[in-house]
Design a protein around this motif. Structure first.
Motif, PDB file in Angstrom:
ATOM      1  N   ASP A  71       0.826  -1.201   0.000  1.00 35.61           N
ATOM      2  CA  ASP A  71       0.000   0.000   0.000  1.00 35.61           C
ATOM      3  C   ASP A  71       0.863   1.255   0.000  1.00 35.61           C
ATOM      4  N   ALA A  72       2.011   1.219   0.699  1.00 32.59           N
ATOM      5  CA  ALA A  72       2.915   2.367   0.728  1.00 32.59           C
ATOM      6  C   ALA A  72       3.477   2.662  -0.657  1.00 32.59           C
ATOM      7  N   LEU A  73       3.898   1.623  -1.361  1.00 33.76           N
ATOM      8  CA  LEU A  73       4.441   1.835  -2.709  1.00 33.76           C
ATOM      9  C   LEU A  73       3.368   2.330  -3.646  1.00 33.76           C
ATOM     10  N   ASP A  74       2.127   1.914  -3.402  1.00 33.93           N
ATOM     11  CA  ASP A  74       1.014   2.412  -4.200  1.00 33.93           C
ATOM     12  C   ASP A  74       0.814   3.907  -3.949  1.00 33.93           C
ATOM     13  N   PHE A  75       0.924   4.326  -2.688  1.00 29.27           N
ATOM     14  CA  PHE A  75       0.834   5.754  -2.364  1.00 29.27           C
ATOM     15  C   PHE A  75       1.944   6.544  -3.068  1.00 29.27           C
ATOM     16  N   PHE A  76       3.153   5.970  -3.088  1.00 33.15           N
ATOM     17  CA  PHE A  76       4.271   6.653  -3.753  1.00 33.15           C
ATOM     18  C   PHE A  76       4.007   6.797  -5.250  1.00 33.15           C
TER      19      PHE A  76
ATOM     20  N   THR B 178       4.320   2.894 -14.809  1.00 31.40           N
ATOM     21  CA  THR B 178       4.778   2.969 -13.424  1.00 31.40           C
ATOM     22  C   THR B 178       3.939   2.071 -12.521  1.00 31.40           C
ATOM     23  N   MET B 179       2.617   2.076 -12.733  1.00 37.67           N
ATOM     24  CA  MET B 179       1.744   1.212 -11.957  1.00 37.67           C
ATOM     25  C   MET B 179       2.088  -0.260 -12.172  1.00 37.67           C
ATOM     26  N   LEU B 180       2.372  -0.626 -13.419  1.00 37.49           N
ATOM     27  CA  LEU B 180       2.739  -2.011 -13.710  1.00 37.49           C
ATOM     28  C   LEU B 180       4.044  -2.389 -13.012  1.00 37.49           C
ATOM     29  N   ALA B 181       5.013  -1.478 -13.029  1.00 32.61           N
ATOM     30  CA  ALA B 181       6.300  -1.757 -12.382  1.00 32.61           C
ATOM     31  C   ALA B 181       6.132  -1.922 -10.872  1.00 32.61           C
ATOM     32  N   PHE B 182       5.347  -1.047 -10.246  1.00 34.43           N
ATOM     33  CA  PHE B 182       5.103  -1.163  -8.808  1.00 34.43           C
ATOM     34  C   PHE B 182       4.385  -2.467  -8.478  1.00 34.43           C
ATOM     35  N   ALA B 183       3.445  -2.850  -9.328  1.00 34.33           N
ATOM     36  CA  ALA B 183       2.702  -4.083  -9.081  1.00 34.33           C
ATOM     37  C   ALA B 183       3.638  -5.292  -9.108  1.00 34.33           C
ATOM     38  N   LEU B 184       4.579  -5.293 -10.035  1.00 37.72           N
ATOM     39  CA  LEU B 184       5.545  -6.396 -10.103  1.00 37.72           C
ATOM     40  C   LEU B 184       6.440  -6.414  -8.864  1.00 37.72           C
ATOM     41  N   TRP B 185       6.828  -5.209  -8.388  1.00 35.09           N
ATOM     42  CA  TRP B 185       7.629  -5.145  -7.155  1.00 35.09           C
ATOM     43  C   TRP B 185       6.846  -5.706  -5.978  1.00 35.09           C
ATOM     44  N   VAL B 186       5.572  -5.333  -5.889  1.00 36.76           N
ATOM     45  CA  VAL B 186       4.720  -5.814  -4.799  1.00 36.76           C
ATOM     46  C   VAL B 186       4.646  -7.334  -4.809  1.00 36.76           C
TER      47      VAL B 186
ATOM     48  N   LEU C 192      -1.665  -4.492 -11.461  1.00 36.37           N
ATOM     49  CA  LEU C 192      -1.415  -4.912 -12.848  1.00 36.37           C
ATOM     50  C   LEU C 192      -2.622  -4.613 -13.730  1.00 36.37           C
ATOM     51  N   TRP C 193      -3.804  -4.944 -13.233  1.00 33.44           N
ATOM     52  CA  TRP C 193      -5.021  -4.729 -14.005  1.00 33.44           C
ATOM     53  C   TRP C 193      -5.261  -3.239 -14.258  1.00 33.44           C
ATOM     54  N   GLY C 194      -5.122  -2.410 -13.208  1.00 32.16           N
ATOM     55  CA  GLY C 194      -5.330  -0.980 -13.355  1.00 32.16           C
ATOM     56  C   GLY C 194      -4.321  -0.339 -14.302  1.00 32.16           C
TER      57      GLY C 194
ATOM     58  N   VAL D 255      -2.886   2.101 -19.732  1.00 32.08           N
ATOM     59  CA  VAL D 255      -2.033   2.053 -20.922  1.00 32.08           C
ATOM     60  C   VAL D 255      -2.875   1.806 -22.166  1.00 32.08           C
ATOM     61  N   SER D 256      -3.847   0.906 -22.080  1.00 28.72           N
ATOM     62  CA  SER D 256      -4.681   0.584 -23.241  1.00 28.72           C
ATOM     63  C   SER D 256      -5.473   1.803 -23.697  1.00 28.72           C
ATOM     64  N   GLN D 257      -6.117   2.523 -22.754  1.00 32.54           N
ATOM     65  CA  GLN D 257      -6.888   3.706 -23.129  1.00 32.54           C
ATOM     66  C   GLN D 257      -5.978   4.794 -23.683  1.00 32.54           C
ATOM     67  N   ALA D 258      -4.826   4.993 -23.062  1.00 35.06           N
ATOM     68  CA  ALA D 258      -3.913   6.050 -23.511  1.00 35.06           C
ATOM     69  C   ALA D 258      -3.382   5.767 -24.913  1.00 35.06           C
ATOM     70  N   ARG D 259      -3.112   4.509 -25.228  1.00 35.13           N
ATOM     71  CA  ARG D 259      -2.648   4.173 -26.578  1.00 35.13           C
ATOM     72  C   ARG D 259      -3.718   4.472 -27.616  1.00 35.13           C
ATOM     73  N   THR D 260      -4.988   4.220 -27.270  1.00 35.50           N
ATOM     74  CA  THR D 260      -6.087   4.549 -28.177  1.00 35.50           C
ATOM     75  C   THR D 260      -6.156   6.047 -28.407  1.00 35.50           C
ATOM     76  N   GLU D 261      -6.051   6.824 -27.333  1.00 29.38           N
ATOM     77  CA  GLU D 261      -6.088   8.276 -27.460  1.00 29.38           C
ATOM     78  C   GLU D 261      -4.918   8.809 -28.269  1.00 29.38           C
ATOM     79  N   LEU D 262      -3.750   8.213 -28.076  1.00 28.77           N
ATOM     80  CA  LEU D 262      -2.571   8.675 -28.802  1.00 28.77           C
ATOM     81  C   LEU D 262      -2.724   8.413 -30.299  1.00 28.77           C
ATOM     82  N   ARG D 263      -3.270   7.246 -30.655  1.00 31.78           N
ATOM     83  CA  ARG D 263      -3.496   6.953 -32.081  1.00 31.78           C
ATOM     84  C   ARG D 263      -4.495   7.941 -32.668  1.00 31.78           C
ATOM     85  N   CYS D 264      -5.550   8.258 -31.926  1.00 31.08           N
ATOM     86  CA  CYS D 264      -6.551   9.208 -32.407  1.00 31.08           C
ATOM     87  C   CYS D 264      -5.957  10.605 -32.562  1.00 31.08           C
TER      88      CYS D 264
END
Length: 218
Positions: free
Chosen positions: A56-61, A91-99, A191-193, A198-207
């Motif tokens: 939870d602390a790393l999530d806060f960071f 960053t969220m994915l990296a923190f999730a892997l650390w957790v 990981l899910w979040g 990332v998926s939504q942002a990639r769609t927006e970037l393509r648009c």
């Protein structure tokens, strides 16, 4: 372009109505709350040997960094906001892997945290995150950059409930397994979040890249 009928595209996102002073104020409040609870939980988690508090602390960071990035790109063109959201999702994915890795370490060595401290910190963090999530709720349908802020706050509130459940489990069983199970679940939620953002942002970037210059820059 067909993709510009997507609600994530610039033409559909009510950018101007959401990225105003209220959005910036909400981000500053969320940033200070998350930074403070990062310090509290990382110290408490290390002191009592709790994988859940450390998760939870790393999530806060991570959230503090995300809010700071959001403040930096607020008001910029959609393509820059989308790129920032991709960085935040990564960053969220990296923190999730650390957790998940830290949780595995606690499982192997069989640490048993102090349930009372876990519960007290979890209650305080849930109250703080509930207030932040409520404050940011109105921005949940914005672009990927805004959505990432909402997802972070939502995940934090769920994570704090998990901290309290883990504390009750440790207290009731006298083992560290409830702590390990909840921490692993929090890692999976991260990981899910992160993948959602990332998926939504990639769609927006393509648009944004496909749209005419005057539209994409809004």
């Amino acid at each position: 372009m067909a993709c510009c009928h997507d609600p994530n595209c610039p033409a559909a996102a009510p950018f101007g109505s959401l990225n105003g002073p209220r959005w910036r104020r909400a981000l500053w409040v969320a940033l200070f709350i998350n930074a403070g609870f990062f310090v509290l939980e990382i110290v408490a988690g290390a002191a009592v040997g709790s994988a859940t508090l450390q998760a939870d602390a790393l999530d806060f960071f991570g959230d503090s960094a995300n809010y700071a990035i959001s403040l930096g790109v607020a008001g910029l063109a959609l393509r820059w906001r989308a790129r920032a959201a991709i960085a935040k999702g990564g960053t969220m994915l990296a923190f999730a892997l650390w957790v998940l890795g830290n949780t595995a370490w606690h499982a192997i060595y069989g640490t048993v945290p102090q349930a009372e401290v876990m519960g007290a910190v979890g209650v305080a963090a849930m109250i703080a995150n509930g207030a932040v999530a409520f404050m940011l709720y109105r921005f949940r349908t914005g672009d990927a950059n805004m959505r990432s802020v909402w997802v972070c706050s939502r995940n934090d509130a769920i994570g704090n409930l998990g901290v309290m459940l883990a504390a009750m489990g440790v207290f009731g069983t006298g083992t560290g397994w409830p702590d390990v199970i909840v921490a692993a679940s929090m890692g999976g939620l991260g990981l899910w979040g992160g993948w959602q953002i990332v998926s939504q942002a990639r769609t927006e970037l393509r648009c944004a890249q496909a749209a005419p210059l005057g539209v994409a820059a809004e």
